[in-house]
Design an enzyme around this catalytic site. Structure first.
Site, PDB file in Angstrom:
ATOM      1  N   ASP A   7      28.253 -26.437   6.870  1.00  0.00           N
ATOM      2  CA  ASP A   7      29.424 -25.843   7.495  1.00  0.00           C
ATOM      3  C   ASP A   7      30.368 -26.988   7.862  1.00  0.00           C
ATOM      4  OD1 ASP A   7      31.040 -23.894   8.948  1.00  0.00           O
ATOM      5  OD2 ASP A   7      30.179 -24.756  10.769  1.00  0.00           O
ATOM      6  N   ASP A   9      33.620 -26.751  10.556  1.00  0.00           N
ATOM      7  CA  ASP A   9      34.055 -26.756  11.956  1.00  0.00           C
ATOM      8  C   ASP A   9      32.855 -26.576  12.889  1.00  0.00           C
ATOM      9  OD1 ASP A   9      37.303 -26.190  11.810  1.00  0.00           O
ATOM     10  OD2 ASP A   9      36.191 -25.318  10.151  1.00  0.00           O
ATOM     11  N   ASP A 165      26.244 -24.665  12.805  1.00  0.00           N
ATOM     12  CA  ASP A 165      26.217 -24.804  14.260  1.00  0.00           C
ATOM     13  C   ASP A 165      26.255 -23.506  15.035  1.00  0.00           C
ATOM     14  OD1 ASP A 165      29.391 -24.507  15.512  1.00  0.00           O
ATOM     15  OD2 ASP A 165      29.103 -24.577  13.352  1.00  0.00           O
TER      16      ASP A 165
END
Length: 219
Positions: A7, A9, A165
């Site tokens: 991922d 961001d 995240d």
């Protein structure tokens, strides 16, 4: 052959300051006061369309304004997406380590593909990634598994570990049937223990050992 997909961001980068700046420029342009950084940080993760829905709701604006506000936001953000954005500690070294190992590397993010590429290039790692799938690269967005499986297929590998995240990433990996390594320092909203995960790490310096173990388990 195995590969890694990240991922963006909240995983490789803390982009919230630039997203926040573009949100507040958008609100300023329509004559409305801005929002605080931490509130905007909590809006990130499901793509720019959902981001703007959350901004509109927070300001008590009409959802009829969504298309026009999204266009204004994209104009501000796409023009300068990496001024305030930073890498999380040890990201550069860790990506370089995996690239030097010859592992195929990919990106699967809900951020549109153009600013994703601009940001990766600004940090000098665009060439490290063989597959980049953004929020507008397919007909679906995470947590739908289609973008992640598309990123895997473009890498040309069968075994992939996804690193992210948030609950969006965790659900996406689960629905794709792929192992998931959870970075604890990003933009998650749910408690970390509630997110399905194969491993968890607090610092990217820990990730090579975790990946070695997960790759051995999938071999």
């Amino acid at each position: 052959m195995s590969g890694l997909i990240f991922d963006l961001d909240g995983t490789l980068i803390d982009s919230a300051p630039d997203v926040h700046a573009a949100v507040n420029k958008t609100l300023e342009e329509i004559g409305t006061g801005g929002l605080p950084l931490e509130q905007v940080r909590g809006f990130i993760g499901n793509g720019v369309g959902v981001l703007m829905e959350r901004v509109i709701a927070a300001k008590g604006l009409s959802q009829d304004a969504h298309a026009s506000l999204l266009s204004i936001f994209r104009r501000h953000y796409d023009a300068d997406p990496a001024t305030l954005t930073t890498l999380y500690p040890n990201v550069a070294e860790t990506v370089a380590h995996f690239h030097a190992m010859g592992l195929p590397l990919g990106i699967c993010t809900n951020k549109p593909e153009a600013p994703t590429r601009t940001i990766l290039e600004s940090f000098g790692f665009l060439g490290a990634f063989d597959s980049i799938v953004g929020g507008d690269s397919t007909s679906a967005r995470k947590p739908d598994p289609v973008p992640l499986l598309t990123a895997r297929d473009r890498l040309g590998v069968t075994d992939v570990i996804y690193i992210g995240d948030s609950e969006v990433d965790a659900e996406c990996a689960q629905r794709a049937g792929l192992p998931f390594a959870l970075f604890s320092g990003g933009y998650h909203r749910q408690p970390l223990d509630e997110l399905p995960q194969s491993a968890r790490f607090d610092d990217f310096a820990e990730l090579p050992a975790i990946i070695a173990r997960l790759l051995a388990e999938t071999a």
